[in-house]
Design an enzyme around this catalytic site. Sequence first.
Site, mmCIF file in Angstrom:
data_model
loop_
_atom_site.group_PDB
_atom_site.id
_atom_site.type_symbol
_atom_site.label_atom_id
_atom_site.label_comp_id
_atom_site.label_asym_id
_atom_site.label_seq_id
_atom_site.Cartn_x
_atom_site.Cartn_y
_atom_site.Cartn_z
ATOM 1 N N LYS A 197 -62.869 -37.478 5.263
ATOM 2 C CA LYS A 197 -62.507 -36.849 6.536
ATOM 3 C C LYS A 197 -61.307 -37.599 7.088
ATOM 4 O O LYS A 197 -61.389 -38.788 7.397
ATOM 5 C CB LYS A 197 -63.699 -36.935 7.492
ATOM 6 C CG LYS A 197 -63.457 -36.484 8.901
ATOM 7 C CD LYS A 197 -62.948 -35.061 9.018
ATOM 8 C CE LYS A 197 -63.874 -34.033 8.437
ATOM 9 N NZ LYS A 197 -63.421 -32.649 8.589
ATOM 10 N N HIS A 324 -68.438 -25.862 3.204
ATOM 11 C CA HIS A 324 -68.254 -26.700 4.394
ATOM 12 C C HIS A 324 -69.616 -27.169 4.908
ATOM 13 O O HIS A 324 -70.629 -26.527 4.662
ATOM 14 C CB HIS A 324 -67.560 -25.833 5.448
ATOM 15 C CG HIS A 324 -67.661 -26.333 6.845
ATOM 16 N ND1 HIS A 324 -68.604 -25.864 7.732
ATOM 17 C CD2 HIS A 324 -66.930 -27.259 7.519
ATOM 18 C CE1 HIS A 324 -68.434 -26.478 8.898
ATOM 19 N NE2 HIS A 324 -67.427 -27.322 8.804
HETATM 20 O O1 GKR Z 1 -68.625 -33.733 11.202
HETATM 21 O O2 GKR Z 1 -66.880 -34.627 12.080
HETATM 22 C C1 GKR Z 1 -67.410 -33.785 11.384
HETATM 23 C C2 GKR Z 1 -66.535 -32.793 10.664
HETATM 24 O O3 GKR Z 1 -65.197 -32.944 11.039
HETATM 25 C C3 GKR Z 1 -66.997 -31.380 10.912
HETATM 26 O O4 GKR Z 1 -67.101 -31.160 12.288
HETATM 27 C C4 GKR Z 1 -66.109 -30.346 10.302
HETATM 28 O O5 GKR Z 1 -66.522 -29.080 10.742
HETATM 29 O O6 GKR Z 1 -66.918 -31.096 8.160
HETATM 30 C C5 GKR Z 1 -66.152 -30.236 8.836
HETATM 31 C C6 GKR Z 1 -64.865 -29.877 8.145
HETATM 32 O O7 GKR Z 1 -64.854 -29.832 6.936
HETATM 33 O O8 GKR Z 1 -63.874 -29.549 8.803
HETATM 34 MG MG MG Z 2 -62.851 -29.076 6.728
#
Ligand code: GKR
Ligand code: MG
Length: 426
Positions: A197, A324
């Site tokens: 991420k 996702h």
């Molecule tokens: O859990 O912080 C998180 C992610 O950023 C999530 O909110 C996203 O929706 O995992 C997700 C993504 O692939 O964008």
């Molecule tokens: Mg994403």
Amino acid sequence: MKITDMKVTPIAFADPPLLNAAGLHAPYALRIILELETDEHITGIGEIAGGSSVLKGLEEARKVVVGMDPFERNKIRIAIDKTFANLTDSLNIGYAHKGAARRMYSAINIALVDLIGKAIERPACDVIGGKVRDRIDFSAYLFYKYEGAGGRWGFGHNPDARGWDKAKEMEALTPEAVVEEARAMIKEYGFKSIKLKGGVLPPQVECDTIKALAEAFPGYPLRIDPNAVWTYETSVKYAPLLKQYLEYYEDPCKGQDAMARLGHVCDIPRATNMCTTSFEEIPSDIQKGATDIILADPHYWGGMDATIELGRICSVFGRKLSMHSNSHLGISMMAMAHVGVAVPEISYAMDTHYPWQCEDVIKGGRVKFDEGAIVVGNEPGLGVELDHEKLEILHRNYLKCGIKDRNDEIEMQKKVPGWTVSKHIF
Ligand code: GKR
Ligand code: MG
């Protein structure tokens, strides 16, 4: 068979301080658990992301669903669509009615598929067309993070934690620390591919992290997901460096137009769960050539049936499919796994946040991974049962924790005063 009740229970569970482009995860993540009861005493269960508008919407959806035959999924979907077309404004649930209806129906569809599976004594994947594989791989989903495991009432910090349980409490704000995070997660779960991420630290640091991961895990497919906070120019600038490492470049920049332009100058496959998130957005995605891979999610696209439909559409237009995720528990884990073994077009290890959680609402302990994959057996429905005691504990957490909606920006401001999403662009 008739649906006699739909129980909607909001829950909150400990979530570590994970960082993303929108800010910081709160100490508790919210989900909603659905129980569809029938006159034949068979109950289907579902799980979906929490939040006050979804909760309000599901209360309305209950009036539609009760009395219907659970086998008639098409009729139920149309009825939900109609209801939200008329109701969204008065409910003030804050998003276009199609999106609202789709999210409500996603939750209901998962519970319906579970229910039907239990009724016919076949696994949920058989209800949506049957397995094309017996197991589905997941990827190690890495985050930059602050120290801590989340939670405030004793579920978070564990002084006796070892291995991954210990590692997931550690701060990870450098490439080296993220490599350690990956080592511990991979040792525990056996994942064979990695997602980072991004959109948190300066892009050069995030590229250095990808390089460090590539060196530490030779041959592992890697992805980075800056959640569209890199500009088009930044996305272009780092593409040559990232190309040697990435299997796909997930939402580096914002919107179908920018992603399409990126495709002209960068030959890393582009993936999205941001610029194309509904069936209505597929025509323009195809027309513009915005992406190569769509990240499906049964919780957003209309449930488990819709993921089968999405797979077919993607194959017609030469798009691939991945998955996702958001912070979730075991019912969602199994909904994703059943979809994963049934949708032929899914061609990448799927995302999951599951390793970051330690609690659950299912009987018999948390879902187990086998070498980074989930093996889907022949148990009826999703193959998991709701544990009502655990559900009650996590529901009480919800009532106590005071969080009613996810807001990573506000959470981040508690650590970094003045931090805003709108200024967080690289
Ligand atoms: O859990 O912080 C998180 C992610 O950023 C999530 O909110 C996203 O929706 O995992 C997700 C993504 O692939 O964008
Ligand atoms: Mg994403």
